[in-house]
Design a protein around this motif. Structure first.
Motif, short mmCIF file in Angstrom:
data_model
loop_
_atom_site.label_atom_id
_atom_site.label_comp_id
_atom_site.label_asym_id
_atom_site.label_seq_id
_atom_site.Cartn_x
_atom_site.Cartn_y
_atom_site.Cartn_z
N ALA A 131 0.86 -1.19 0.00
CA ALA A 131 0.00 0.00 0.00
C ALA A 131 0.89 1.24 0.00
O ALA A 131 1.88 1.29 0.72
N GLY A 132 0.54 2.20 -0.81
CA GLY A 132 1.37 3.38 -0.99
C GLY A 132 2.27 3.28 -2.20
O GLY A 132 2.85 4.28 -2.62
N GLY A 133 2.38 2.08 -2.76
CA GLY A 133 3.17 1.91 -3.97
C GLY A 133 2.40 2.33 -5.20
O GLY A 133 1.23 2.73 -5.14
N SER A 134 3.07 2.24 -6.35
CA SER A 134 2.39 2.68 -7.57
C SER A 134 2.93 2.00 -8.81
O SER A 134 4.05 1.46 -8.81
N LEU A 147 -7.43 -1.19 -8.14
CA LEU A 147 -6.46 -1.23 -7.04
C LEU A 147 -6.62 -0.10 -6.02
O LEU A 147 -5.86 -0.04 -5.05
N ALA A 148 -7.59 0.75 -6.22
CA ALA A 148 -7.74 1.90 -5.31
C ALA A 148 -7.93 1.47 -3.87
O ALA A 148 -7.33 2.05 -2.95
N ASP A 149 -8.72 0.44 -3.63
CA ASP A 149 -8.97 0.04 -2.24
C ASP A 149 -7.76 -0.63 -1.61
O ASP A 149 -7.71 -0.80 -0.38
N ARG A 150 -6.79 -1.02 -2.39
CA ARG A 150 -5.55 -1.58 -1.86
C ARG A 150 -4.49 -0.50 -1.58
O ARG A 150 -3.41 -0.81 -1.08
N GLY A 151 -4.82 0.72 -1.95
CA GLY A 151 -3.87 1.81 -1.72
C GLY A 151 -2.72 1.83 -2.71
O GLY A 151 -1.66 2.40 -2.43
N ILE A 152 -2.93 1.24 -3.88
CA ILE A 152 -1.90 1.24 -4.94
C ILE A 152 -2.40 2.13 -6.06
O ILE A 152 -3.48 1.91 -6.61
N ARG A 153 -1.63 3.15 -6.39
CA ARG A 153 -2.03 4.09 -7.42
C ARG A 153 -1.48 3.65 -8.79
O ARG A 153 -0.39 3.10 -8.87
N VAL A 154 -2.25 3.93 -9.84
CA VAL A 154 -1.84 3.60 -11.21
C VAL A 154 -2.07 4.83 -12.08
O VAL A 154 -3.20 5.33 -12.19
N ASN A 155 -1.00 5.31 -12.69
CA ASN A 155 -1.07 6.50 -13.53
C ASN A 155 -0.22 6.28 -14.78
O ASN A 155 0.46 5.26 -14.91
#
Length: 293
Positions: A179-182, A219-227
């Motif tokens: 969590a917090g990764g991307s 993945l939003a609820d896992r705290g992983i951002r994708v951009n």
């Protein structure tokens, strides 16, 4: 990062460039002018301190600039390169290590699923986790006759490099991203304004936009951002290796020139950093003024 405020259209070399051709995948050393990866200008501020990062296509171009910037921001870097790009990869290793961080160069062809699996296994064995995955490597080959000239072999190579690898690596890395990764993908202005001579390449770049936004929601609820970052024309070895005319490359941009790899790296740093904590499913357009949706 620029040393001083100046007109952005005049900050770097403008067309016309000397006409130049190289066999794929091309080399930085043979390019004129030489691409700028931020070697003399990028200054880190600890925004990625002790992050463990994976970058595909990190030997040259945008990938090298991102590796350099990540390292100067405090991150360790695993990056891929084709076996024939070993000399280019050594320069990226030097830049990362000069910044005081670990660099692991992995020669592999990400068109193969097993190679992707081995890459992720190597990154986890080296670092124990993956904080940031950058799906950057890509293949293109200009075909002036567009659809009629694109062979099944070329289409397959473009799809496997640009899409299959992104799918495999994202899926394989996911169990190791906290969590917090991307995940950050490289798309392109071609996703929105496709050039007929790059029809297959542009198709993959449009798909990357869709993949980025869909995966971000998942993945939003896992705290992983994708951009993703959508560059316009960027002066990298891929250009003289895949386009027939380089003399006026980038001239169509409203700023009147191609970007340098160094101008792309700050967008990746920002998206990887905690400063971008509320940003996911976004496409950062770095097109030199070309309006995009």
């Amino acid at each position: 990062m620029a040393e001083r405020q100046q007109h952005p259209g005049e900050q770097y070399p403008q067309p016309e460039f000397p006409q130049q051709d190289q066999p794929h995948p091309g080399t930085t050393e043979r390019m004129e002018p030489r691409p700028d990866h931020g070697e003399e200008t990028y200054r880190g501020s600890g925004r990625l301190e002790d992050r463990c990062t994976v970058i595909t296509g990190g030997d040259s171009g945008i990938g090298r600039a991102v590796a350099l910037a990540f390292a100067r921001e405090g991150a360790d870097v695993v990056f891929t390169h084709l076996p024939e790009e070993e000399q280019e990869a050594r320069e990226t290793v030097r830049l990362v290590e000069d910044a005081g961080r670990r660099a692991v160069a992995v020669p592999c062809d990400i068109r193969e699923e097993q190679a992707c699996r081995e890459l992720i296994d190597r990154a986890v064995s080296e670092f124990g986790r993956i904080d940031v995955l950058v799906n950057n490597a890509a293949y293109q080959m200009s075909q002036p006759d567009s659809l009629e000239a694109i062979t099944t072999e070329q289409f397959d190579r473009v799809m496997r490099t640009n899409l299959y690898a992104l799918f495999w690596l994202s899926k394989m890395a996911l169990p190791h991203i906290p969590a917090g990764g991307s995940i950050i993908n490289t798309t392109s202005v071609q996703a929105y304004k496709p050039s007929p001579h790059l029809l297959d390449y542009a198709t993959t770049k449009g798909a990357i936009v869709t993949f980025t936004q869909g995966l971000a929601a998942h993945l939003a609820d896992r705290g992983i951002r994708v951009n993703a970052v959508a560059p316009g024309p960027v002066w990298t070895p891929l250009i003289p290796a895949t386009l027939p005319d380089t003399a006026k490359f980038g001239e169509q941009s409203p700023l009147g020139r191609a970007a340098q790899p160094a101008e792309m790296a700050p967008a990746f740093v920002f998206l990887a950093s905690q400063e971008a904590s509320y940003i996911t499913a976004e496409i950062v357009n770095a097109t030199g003024g070309t309006p995009l949706p």
